[in-house]
Design an enzyme around this catalytic site. Sequence first.
Site, PDB file in Angstrom:
ATOM      1  N   ASP A  12      52.891  29.354 -53.567  1.00 11.26           N
ATOM      2  CA  ASP A  12      53.219  30.160 -54.750  1.00 11.26           C
ATOM      3  C   ASP A  12      54.326  31.164 -54.467  1.00 11.26           C
ATOM      4  OD1 ASP A  12      51.583  31.852 -53.190  1.00 11.26           O
ATOM      5  OD2 ASP A  12      50.924  32.967 -54.954  1.00 11.26           O
ATOM      6  N   ASP A  15      54.720  33.780 -52.595  1.00  9.98           N
ATOM      7  CA  ASP A  15      54.562  35.228 -52.436  1.00  9.98           C
ATOM      8  C   ASP A  15      54.546  35.632 -50.964  1.00  9.98           C
ATOM      9  OD1 ASP A  15      52.008  34.330 -51.773  1.00  9.98           O
ATOM     10  OD2 ASP A  15      50.952  35.812 -52.993  1.00  9.98           O
ATOM     11  N   ASP A  28      55.139  30.052 -48.872  1.00  8.29           N
ATOM     12  CA  ASP A  28      53.886  29.345 -49.124  1.00  8.29           C
ATOM     13  C   ASP A  28      53.949  28.771 -50.540  1.00  8.29           C
ATOM     14  OD1 ASP A  28      53.660  31.754 -50.503  1.00  8.29           O
ATOM     15  OD2 ASP A  28      51.523  31.973 -50.096  1.00  8.29           O
ATOM     16  N   SER A  36      47.405  30.454 -53.973  1.00  8.25           N
ATOM     17  CA  SER A  36      48.348  30.848 -52.939  1.00  8.25           C
ATOM     18  C   SER A  36      48.419  29.807 -51.836  1.00  8.25           C
ATOM     19  CB  SER A  36      47.991  32.242 -52.408  1.00  8.25           C
ATOM     20  OG  SER A  36      49.020  32.756 -51.601  1.00  8.25           O
TER      21      SER A  36
END
Length: 557
Positions: free
Chosen positions: A307, A309, A305, A152
């Site tokens: 990734d 999410d 961000d 992440s």
Amino acid sequence: MPFEAARTWLAQDPDPDTRDELSAVIAAAESGDPAAEADLVDRFVTRLAFGTAGLRGRLGAGSNRMNRVLVTQAAAGLAGYLLEKAGPDAPPVVVIGYDGRRGSERFARDSAEVFAGAGLRATLLPRLLPTPVLAFAVRHLGADAGVMVTASHNPPDDNGYKVYLGGADDGSQIVPPADGEIAAHIQRVADVGDIAALPRSEAYETADDAVVEAYVSATATVAPAPAGANGMRWVYTAMHGVGTETLLRILDTAGYPHPVPVAAQAEPDGRFPTVAFPNPEEPGAMDLAFETARAHDAEFILANDPDADRLAVAIPDAAADGGWRRLTGNQIGLLLGWRAARRAAEQGVAAESSLACSLVSSPALQVVAERYGLAFHATLTGFKWISRAPNLVFGFEEALGYLVNPETVKDKDGISAAVAILGLAAEAREQGRTLGDLLADFDAEFGSFASGQVSVRVDDLAVIGRVMTALRAAPPVRIGEADVVSFEDLAAPVDGPPVGDILRLQVAGDARILVRPSGTEPKLKLYLDVRGASPADAASRLAALEAGVRELLAAIG
């Protein structure tokens, strides 16, 4: 010294890079280099723990690092768990996704080969994609489980392994007791000590683009573009992550104009060359986005961000340094929660709908829910809990995470949240208004709430334990000039079962503080919330509360 563990690890490691890395550390330690000796201990004194956040840690050789040995053990353990739970009719189905971090694709392919070798039906997503696409795919493909290889928004040298479950879990992240059961299977694999003995197969499937197209189509329906979207000028950054391609496809489907990209951050790059910490919340992370917005006279900025999410939003503010201000996660979450509550009321489903947020997020969401007749749930931190709130139509946590379309994705989704914000901005624009005006409308409608956070990053995790112990042993009676009205230890509440390692303090003047260790970073986090008579009053109360908290921490040491 853990020389034996290191040599055992070295013998089974299939990665030449980490073999060379570990060989050099062993040789230096054997020669008496104290730094190498300490490094070897750190690598093998423990192993990365598998829990409700899956695995997450620094890349490198050793049981306390993210690497191909650890990932292979994790995949084999998860396969064992799924086979144990499977019925007799068909093999378990697992879908695997990965982002643009270093090692992600290799870890994903290792996992697919181990799953296939164990007799599972494994499907690898077609290329690096956002985490929400993997969460969507678990439900869309009817999988028993999903794995996303990502860390992440963690530092560049980290990677991780996030697990979702299908079936009764409906595509949500794992929670107890599944995490402990999976961890036990992983430990049994690790105890055998040779991953080369595990069966592997390349007979896994690779999904075609249809699963991505299905996610695009579903997410575009979150907020089809109104007329106010025409000519809208906005800036977007993917933070060197994987959000750009998927978001642009959704914009085309939903009818929004493309953004001005932050060109240096538009493409996936696991080195993250322009940011020391690829988290939009971190100081400096959005500087290039601000620079781009100033150059193009943008109306607002959206940032995912790495990734994709999470979502950050920034708006023009003449009073802010550089003329731009990033909204807090609470401000964004409250705008989106208000949007969801209005829609539920308009559709006549408010009575059978709910809003949810984590315990440490703004209490204003409960005020919104009550105003529109929705139920409200305060959950433990993390979307593994928020996503499980009954009758959920919207959920959020203050760390820039939002769940706006629970019928599609049972996890935080920075792309669908971006589409919802675009819808709000375009609707406001039709009336000659801005996102800043919507924030003012919220204050006028529900009262002036302000939230803040004090984060203490540590090198030694024992420091966090000492602070929590000190607060429990001698709860403060005052924070700055304000009395502490109540002190609750949610790890041992007076009523009900334990909630978690969280302390909650109610402070005179309609304020509260929650204290908890971070679940993903070496931080102690203190969450501050106040309610004031006006925005200025709330800001003043928040500043005083923060000063008092910092004094308290300094006194504890």
